[in-house]
Enzyme design. Sequence first.
Site, PDB file in Angstrom:
ATOM      1  N   GLN A 136      -3.998  -7.768   0.401  1.00 13.87           N
ATOM      2  CA  GLN A 136      -3.092  -8.870   0.065  1.00 13.87           C
ATOM      3  C   GLN A 136      -2.766  -9.721   1.285  1.00 13.87           C
ATOM      4  O   GLN A 136      -1.922 -10.619   1.218  1.00 13.87           O
ATOM      5  CB  GLN A 136      -1.784  -8.323  -0.542  1.00 13.87           C
ATOM      6  N   ASP A 152      -4.449  -1.491   4.818  1.00 13.18           N
ATOM      7  CA  ASP A 152      -4.955  -2.120   3.610  1.00 13.18           C
ATOM      8  C   ASP A 152      -4.539  -3.591   3.649  1.00 13.18           C
ATOM      9  O   ASP A 152      -3.381  -3.929   3.416  1.00 13.18           O
ATOM     10  CB  ASP A 152      -4.358  -1.420   2.381  1.00 13.18           C
TER      11      ASP A 152
END
Lengths: 150, 434
Positions: B218, B215
């Site tokens: 960010q 993921d």
Amino acid sequence: MSNEQDIYEEHVLDHYEDPYHRGELDKATHSHEADNPLCGDVVHIDLKIDSEDKIQEAWFSGDGCVISQASASMLIETVEGKSLDEVRNFTAEQMLGLFGPKLTPNRQKCCLLSWRVLQSAIHSPVDDLPPDDDGGPDVHFGGPSLGEES
Amino acid sequence: MKTIPTLSTCTPLNDSELADLRDQFPILSRSTASGAPLAFLDNAASTQRPVCVIDAMSDCYQQYYANVHRGIHTLSEESTEAYEQSRKVIASFINAASEREVIFTSGATASINLVARTWGDQNLREGDVILTTIAEHHANIVPWHQLCERTGCRVEFLPLKKDFTFDDETVHQKLRELRPKLFAFTAVSNVLGTITPVKKWVHWARELGITTLVDASQAAPHQPLDVEQLDTDFLVFGGHKMCGPTGIGVLHGKENYLDSMPPFLGGGGMINRVSVDGFETADLPDKFEAGTPPIAEAIGLAAAAKFLRQIGLDRIAAHEKQLAQVADEGLRLIEGIEVIGPSMSHKSGIVSFSIDRVHAHDIAQELDHLGLAVRAGHHCTMPLHRHLKKSSTTRASFYLYNRLEEAHRFLEAVQQVQKKFTPSGRKRSSRPQD
């Protein structure tokens, strides 16, 4: 430059720091607790309701933001001596009015937590099992909940 | 993951460059409801957009918009060209081997769900393990819980050390012991800011034949990403956290993975042919893009990627880190304040904290009154907050357009907030009648 009202006005902070009847009631006849899971605010209310359906004594405990706790203190202070009918007729709008400063929809939930708990508490004798629904009257205010965000 | 360079290895954004850059974000010049000038420190939730991104989308709608693919007319051909060109820009942005490996989705969440519903359903069985970390966003937890419900597999969580980082030895050991089918983890924690050693962890997983999903929500906005070098099987990120539009995200998958997976949503665009008996799936990347795709959004995202590249991802990382360092180190000096995250050497431009006996929502509300936009709550990481025994935290997250002055303003404002809510011997009285 600003016409924004200070949410944390003196009266609110006073109730937060020096709350009315914060604690447990030993001989409560009615009691209820609920939370706002997304922000973690919790309010528990104990009541002593007499044979004439009047609230003789009310206490609260809990944890959470200034708004949730100060509003609970204001509500508990107001509700003692009131009849159950008066409590039932005490609307969410009146609760927001009692708190004072205008709140955005997200923060109205904090203010209405104790009101929801009180409305459920008057139907929750301590010897009975708590009702399945912790929500009290199904009133929804404002937009999406605080807390569920990226 | 490449190490974030220090200021000594790249040229920092200078004052005039920063001023020019901020001019490209008109929203930054507004004030908050109290009338205070806005300091936007909620970038980990969503960033703002520069004029070039807004213009790219606006140009599309005003000058050449039509549905993409198969339209035999000028506008459709121009739109198709712009949409597919955007895919090339994104492929280059993350150094993908081919643009066939770049799938446009509606966001990082949709990208993870796509993998769970296709590769996951195809490969996970009862008793299989998915390994992840306790610091994941709900988007990298719930799709796996759902997969468990469908298949009977289970999710295991890697714990944090006391210093808010992960113990490499534990990670390696869990990978060997549990032999998960999938190792799904964040490149950068959205609460702690903790940067995980993606390249190393993926390498360990690769040696054991474990599939990886990273993921990068960010990470993509803040540091250079190179999927070839990282060697991830799947990597996801969204557009709106990197100056791009909402409603678009990216799934990068290795071509052999994407080829072997069944299609996800069925509909137009993802087929070669359809008959009353069935359908034949289209080739990559169309196979995973059923329905009219987010056309203007893809064009906006490509404009955002070019914008970030032009400034330099290295320099953006160094800039925001410099500001976060001021905030982080300043907060650590204040009694009664706890920084929830590792030291700056292990984290990005995210600074989460809590103040003793003050609720996060009161902190955020009062900071807003002072002009600072921060986020308060559990930041879509309930398991992490439970692990840390916190009901909520407050998070300031910096980006390329923030100024050093804003980091200092933040520190002063936090101290003002702390003072406001510190008990001072107040006594309750009846409300003054007006």
